[in-house]
Design an enzyme around this catalytic site. Structure first.
Site, PDB file in Angstrom:
ATOM      1  N   GLU A 121      -4.965  -8.724   0.352  1.00 21.52           N
ATOM      2  CA  GLU A 121      -5.719  -8.358   1.555  1.00 21.52           C
ATOM      3  C   GLU A 121      -7.179  -8.241   1.149  1.00 21.52           C
ATOM      4  O   GLU A 121      -7.524  -7.428   0.284  1.00 21.52           O
ATOM      5  CB  GLU A 121      -5.239  -7.031   2.160  1.00 21.52           C
ATOM      6  CG  GLU A 121      -3.889  -7.145   2.844  1.00 21.52           C
ATOM      7  CD  GLU A 121      -3.468  -5.883   3.570  1.00 21.52           C
ATOM      8  OE1 GLU A 121      -4.347  -5.140   4.062  1.00 21.52           O
ATOM      9  OE2 GLU A 121      -2.254  -5.636   3.637  1.00 21.52           O
TER      10      GLU A 121
ATOM     11  N   GLU B 133       0.831  -1.225   0.000  1.00 18.18           N
ATOM     12  CA  GLU B 133       0.000   0.000   0.000  1.00 18.18           C
ATOM     13  C   GLU B 133       0.861   1.270   0.000  1.00 18.18           C
ATOM     14  O   GLU B 133       0.581   2.213   0.753  1.00 18.18           O
ATOM     15  CB  GLU B 133      -0.967  -0.011   1.193  1.00 18.18           C
ATOM     16  CG  GLU B 133      -2.008  -1.105   1.090  1.00 18.18           C
ATOM     17  CD  GLU B 133      -3.106  -1.061   2.155  1.00 18.18           C
ATOM     18  OE1 GLU B 133      -3.069  -0.190   3.054  1.00 18.18           O
ATOM     19  OE2 GLU B 133      -4.018  -1.902   2.079  1.00 18.18           O
TER      20      GLU B 133
END
Ligand code: AHR
Length: 506
Positions: free
Chosen positions: A310, A182
């Site tokens: 995720e 991220e």
């Protein structure tokens, strides 16, 4: 391919399964896990030395058993946001020499008593494969190369010898390596622009593959449908680079990572939210195609797959990360998880891996207490999928009424349908057909004509509960699996707010 036809509320739904129409191999790695140094995932989760339930390594035996039951093929480690300040060298060697560090992602303290060798040992005991994520925050390329050498090298070199000195002669052969986590997020320590990330990822990828060309590299995407995704794919999906030569079967980047968490206070918006995750896979796949076309990547270079590393139901306001993100999952969330997984089966062609976030205690199906384990509502559909929805994804046609209310996010309504009956089907390598059906309607049972089933004994597994708000606690397991059989005659009743898996031999 799954086709959906919306019918009027008063019409009779139907499902047709086509076992001979195989769509794609379901990669076993879609049932992957994720363990981050966050909350009680590692410390007090998988690693709990001194607890009577732990083994001689300090690993919780009940957690190991649960991971084995779930047959988790691959586990991502050590983050997540945590990895942006993680220095792997802090976590190897004699424990008394390992430094304690401030932890900036979740504002904790990292004791480093659990690190690479402990994680590798745990993977060995569980029977799963590691997937490491590299520090793109405060980490350097040198450190990343050192970690790869420590794990995989057989040479007489410094980090390979350090591994030997720490008690491990043979290389670990860690195959999966993520180029950061991220990196686009404002919450990251050392957030990057897409331009800076792409430049860095390209250079790191080249160096890592020079050291070990056998590894699989995962690019850090966003949701799968953002300008970040497009840009980094365009810059990094290439094949003819230094080190790879002009090999027309190899690529610099092998997979593209995306993350989606869903949640909503209202049941139907909650249970249908993962349809957005399915749409995200489709959009990311199209962006990969686009990057390959624009970069002239030959068809002989295998298409990059999506690493959905995720996914889960999570509302960070309800369960903040800094407080350990211990979500209490309802039956509504279990149905959302079933819809996520149905989407993964339907999009099997593009999905190389998926990792539920996370495996223990943190936004997890599995919770530890000092003296046992709680299997949350979402554990049960996950278990059924992992047990039975393997092999190949097969075509299925569904006619069902559709939920037409508010979706979360709103764009779901404009881009993909939200049927009350959310369905996928698979055929295992030994010829068992499994039909997975989530009835997300909280008020209505559906009597459904199921075509393509073999008359005889069909195994039936149902996950449901009294109402969509029920949760499991250490005192009471209100949601679990009910087993029965069905003859295949007449219609099958898919009860309101339930997940059903039907299974028969082809
Ligand atoms: O899984 C919890 C966190 O969610 C991860 O650390 C991060 O990557 C994401 O934002």
């Amino acid at each position: 391919m799954a086709s959906f036809t919306r019918i009027a509320d008063e019409e009779s739904p139907s499902i047709i399964v086509h076992p001979d129409h195989k769509i794609a191999k379901i990669n076993d790695n879609i049932y992957g896990g994720f363990t981050e140094h966050m909350g009680r995932c590692i410390y007090g989760g998988i690693y709990d030395p001194g607890n009577p339930l732990s083994d001689e390594n300090g690993f919780r035996k009940d957690v190991i058993e649960a991971m084995k039951d779930l047959n988790v093929p691959v586990v991502r480690y050590p983050g997540g946001n945590f990895v942006a300040t993680y220095h792997w060298l802090d976590g190897v060697g004699p424990k008394e020499n390992r430094p304690k560090r401030p932890e900036l992602a979740w504002l904790g303290l990292e004791p480093n008593t659990f690190g690479t060798d402990e994680f590798m040992k745990w993977c060995e005991v569980v029977g799963t494969e590691p997937y490491f994520c590299l520090n793109f925050g405060t980490g350097t390329l040198d450190e990343a190369l050192g970690w790869l050498e420590y794990c995989n090298s057989t040479q007489d070199t410094y980090y390979a010898n350090l591994r030997r000195k720490n008690g491990r002669e043979e290389p670990y052969n860690v195959k999966y390596w993520a180029l950061g986590n991220e990196c686009w997020g404002p919450w990251q320590v050392a957030q990057l622009t897409k331009e800076d990330y792409a430049k860095k990822a390209y250079q790191w990828a080249k160096a890592l593959k020079l050291l070990d060309p056998s590894i699989i590299l995962i690019l850090c995407g966003e949701t799968g449908y953002s300008s970040w995704d497009y840009y980094v794919l365009k810059e990094c999906v290439t094949w003819s680079v230094h080190g790879l030569g002009g090999d027309r079967t190899k690529s610099l980047i092998d997979m593209h990572s995306i993350h989606v968490y869903t949640a909503d206070k209202e049941h139907l918006a909650n249970a249908t939210a993962p349809r957005g995750a399915e749409r995200a896979i489709q959009m990311a796949s199209a962006l990969i195609d686009l990057a390959r076309i624009e970069n002239g990547v030959p068809a002989t270079v295998p298409k990059q797959t999506i690493c959905f590393d995720e996914w889960n139901v999570w509302d960070p306001v309800r369960a903040p990360g800094e407080l350990g993100a211990e979500e209490k999952y309802t039956l509504s969330d279990a149905l959302a998880v079933a819809v996520f997984l149905n989407g993964f089966i339907r999009q099997a062609k593009d999905l190389g891996m998926a990792n539920i976030a996370q495996s223990i205690n943190v936004i997890s199906p599995l919770m530890t207490t000092k003296d046992g384990i709680i299997k949350q509502t979402i554990w049960w559909p996950l278990l059924l999928f992992s047990k039975y929805m393997r092999g190949q994804s097969v075509a299925v046609n569904v006619r069902s009424p559709e939920y037409t209310g508010r979706t979360n996010p709103a764009w779901i309504r404009a881009t993909i349908e939200t049927p009350y009956l959310d369905v996928s089907a698979s055929i295992s390598d030994d010829g068992y057909i499994s039909l997975a059906v989530a009835n997300v309607n909280e008020e209505r049972d559906f009597e459904v004509a199921v075509e393509g089933v073999k008359k005889g004994e069909i195994k039936v597994y149902i996950v449901d509960g009294e109402n969509i708000d029920v949760v499991n606690t250490s005192d009471e397991q209100k949601v679990g699996i009910k087993e029965s059989t069905w003859s295949g005659e007449g219609k099958f009743k898919f009860s309101k707010h339930s997940f059903t898996l039907l299974r028969w031999k082809a």
